[in-house]
Design a protein around this motif. Structure first.
Motif, short mmCIF file in Angstrom:
data_model
loop_
_atom_site.label_atom_id
_atom_site.label_comp_id
_atom_site.label_asym_id
_atom_site.label_seq_id
_atom_site.Cartn_x
_atom_site.Cartn_y
_atom_site.Cartn_z
N ILE A 93 1.09 -1.55 0.26
CA ILE A 93 -0.18 0.24 0.03
C ILE A 93 0.94 1.16 -0.63
O ILE A 93 0.33 2.30 -1.12
N HIS A 94 2.26 1.26 1.03
CA HIS A 94 2.59 2.38 1.21
C HIS A 94 3.15 2.58 0.42
O HIS A 94 3.74 3.96 -0.69
N ARG A 96 2.48 2.17 -3.48
CA ARG A 96 1.70 2.54 -4.13
C ARG A 96 1.25 4.13 -4.27
O ARG A 96 1.13 4.98 -4.75
N ARG A 97 1.38 4.05 -3.07
CA ARG A 97 1.10 5.58 -2.50
C ARG A 97 2.09 6.63 -2.64
O ARG A 97 1.80 7.64 -3.31
N SER A 98 3.12 5.96 -2.24
CA SER A 98 4.30 6.85 -2.82
C SER A 98 4.56 6.66 -4.19
O SER A 98 5.29 8.41 -4.95
N ALA A 100 2.16 7.03 -6.28
CA ALA A 100 1.40 7.31 -6.92
C ALA A 100 1.59 8.97 -6.39
O ALA A 100 0.98 10.02 -7.73
N ARG A 116 -3.86 4.81 -6.85
CA ARG A 116 -4.29 5.05 -5.37
C ARG A 116 -5.43 4.51 -5.60
O ARG A 116 -5.35 3.72 -4.20
N ALA A 119 -4.37 0.95 -4.32
CA ALA A 119 -3.73 0.93 -2.73
C ALA A 119 -5.09 1.00 -2.17
O ALA A 119 -5.30 0.25 -0.33
N ASP A 120 -6.12 1.52 -2.48
CA ASP A 120 -6.87 1.85 -1.64
C ASP A 120 -7.58 0.47 -1.57
O ASP A 120 -8.36 -0.64 -0.77
#
Length: 126
Positions: A93-94, A96-98, A100, A116, A119-120
């Motif tokens: 998740i981290h 993918r968010r970074s 993004a 995002r 990640a969601d």
């Protein structure tokens, strides 16, 4: 899928998140949700990779020195705890968010949105 474990077995918590990920993958595939399916496949692959054991150094040698018989060269995979599996999913998740955020700063909003959404999809299962 881990089978034959009792509900009070501490290792059954390990299977719970993995089973939820696999069930969610099936549902995402049925719903043709490519974003969620990609994220779930990636997370399951990361878990499988974490269970892999180190391969000893491969060296050339005579055939008579090699292991023989069905399964003689196989070793058991690592047993991951529920915390280990959750940490792997959190890392996915981290990541993918970074990524993004980097895409967004570069002006690639469609790619950032996809990451995002992936990640969601993973965060919903934690």
């Amino acid at each position: 899928m881990v089978t034959g474990r009792a509900a009070d077995d501490p290792a059954s918590g390990t299977a719970a998140l993995r089973d939820r990920l696999r069930a969610a993958l099936t549902e995402a595939m049925k719903a043709r949700d490519r974003v969620a399916a990609a994220a779930l496949r990636s997370a399951l692959a990361a878990i499988d990779n974490a269970e892999a054991v180190e391969v000893p150094e491969v060296r050339a040698g005579a055939i008579e020195d090699s292991a023989t018989g069905l399964g003689s060269a196989e070793v058991p995979r690592r047993d991951l705890s529920a915390g280990d599996i959750a940490a792997i999913v959190r890392a996915e998740i981290h990541e993918r968010r970074s990524a993004a955020a980097e895409y967004e700063s570069g002006g690639l909003l469609d790619r950032a949105g996809r990451l995002r959404a992936e990640a969601d999809a993973l965060a919903a299962l934690l």
